[in-house]
Design a protein around this motif. Structure first.
Motif, PDB file in Angstrom:
ATOM      1  N   GLY A  56       5.020   7.726 -11.784  1.00 19.04           N
ATOM      2  CA  GLY A  56       6.008   7.555 -12.841  1.00 19.04           C
ATOM      3  C   GLY A  56       6.924   6.365 -12.641  1.00 19.04           C
ATOM      4  O   GLY A  56       8.116   6.459 -12.887  1.00 19.04           O
ATOM      5  N   GLY A  57       6.389   5.270 -12.163  1.00 21.07           N
ATOM      6  CA  GLY A  57       7.170   4.058 -11.958  1.00 21.07           C
ATOM      7  C   GLY A  57       7.692   3.880 -10.546  1.00 21.07           C
ATOM      8  O   GLY A  57       8.216   2.833 -10.205  1.00 21.07           O
ATOM      9  N   ARG A  58       7.572   4.888  -9.711  1.00 18.04           N
ATOM     10  CA  ARG A  58       8.008   4.789  -8.318  1.00 18.04           C
ATOM     11  C   ARG A  58       6.793   4.761  -7.413  1.00 18.04           C
ATOM     12  O   ARG A  58       5.881   5.563  -7.567  1.00 18.04           O
ATOM     13  N   GLN A  59       6.788   3.850  -6.465  1.00 18.52           N
ATOM     14  CA  GLN A  59       5.690   3.753  -5.510  1.00 18.52           C
ATOM     15  C   GLN A  59       5.784   4.885  -4.488  1.00 18.52           C
ATOM     16  O   GLN A  59       6.847   5.168  -3.954  1.00 18.52           O
ATOM     17  N   ILE A  60       4.641   5.527  -4.233  1.00 17.30           N
ATOM     18  CA  ILE A  60       4.551   6.622  -3.267  1.00 17.30           C
ATOM     19  C   ILE A  60       3.461   6.272  -2.255  1.00 17.30           C
ATOM     20  O   ILE A  60       2.383   5.820  -2.622  1.00 17.30           O
ATOM     21  N   MET A  61       3.755   6.470  -0.989  1.00 16.58           N
ATOM     22  CA  MET A  61       2.762   6.327   0.068  1.00 16.58           C
ATOM     23  C   MET A  61       2.361   7.736   0.488  1.00 16.58           C
ATOM     24  O   MET A  61       3.194   8.528   0.939  1.00 16.58           O
ATOM     25  N   ARG A  62       1.085   8.051   0.319  1.00 18.80           N
ATOM     26  CA  ARG A  62       0.560   9.350   0.741  1.00 18.80           C
ATOM     27  C   ARG A  62      -0.163   9.140   2.068  1.00 18.80           C
ATOM     28  O   ARG A  62      -1.090   8.354   2.149  1.00 18.80           O
TER      29      ARG A  62
END
Length: 110
Positions: A56-62
């Motif tokens: 949703g527009g935010r970068q996430i590192m999984r």
């Protein structure tokens, strides 16, 4: 970054080993595929998997990791400790990225 995270996880009290992040069946499939490949390049086993995603527009590192414990720390607490260490590590290097750490305890008392 994956190798740095692997070394970090190995340094957490209670962690005995970091296993391949892939399930056993996928590891075997990759090894067979590499053996049958005309290119003489062995399949690499990922011990830590880091995937960047847009949430949703935010970068996430999984970050995905599978560990074995030495029995010194209860497995649920150890999984939480490893996840917290990963979140701190990634956030310090990439503060603009949210971190989701998936820690699987694959063996207890290795």
């Amino acid at each position: 970054m994956e190798e740095e995270i692997r070394e970090l996880v190995l340094g957490v009290d209670g962690v005995a080993i970091v296993y391949s992040a892939d399930p056993l069946w996928l590891t075997v499939l990759k090894q067979v595929g590499a053996a049958l490949s005309p290119v003489d390049d062995p399949a690499q086993l990922p011990f830590v998997v880091c995937l960047r995603d847009d949430d949703g527009g935010r970068q996430i590192m999984r970050v995905q990791v599978r560990i074995g414990t030495n029995g010194a720390v209860p497995a649920p607490a150890l999984a939480r400790n490893v996840a917290a260490a990963i979140r701190v590590f990634v956030s310090a290097r990439q503060p603009e990225v949210g971190v989701v750490a998936a820690v699987e305890v694959a063996a207890i008392g290795v």
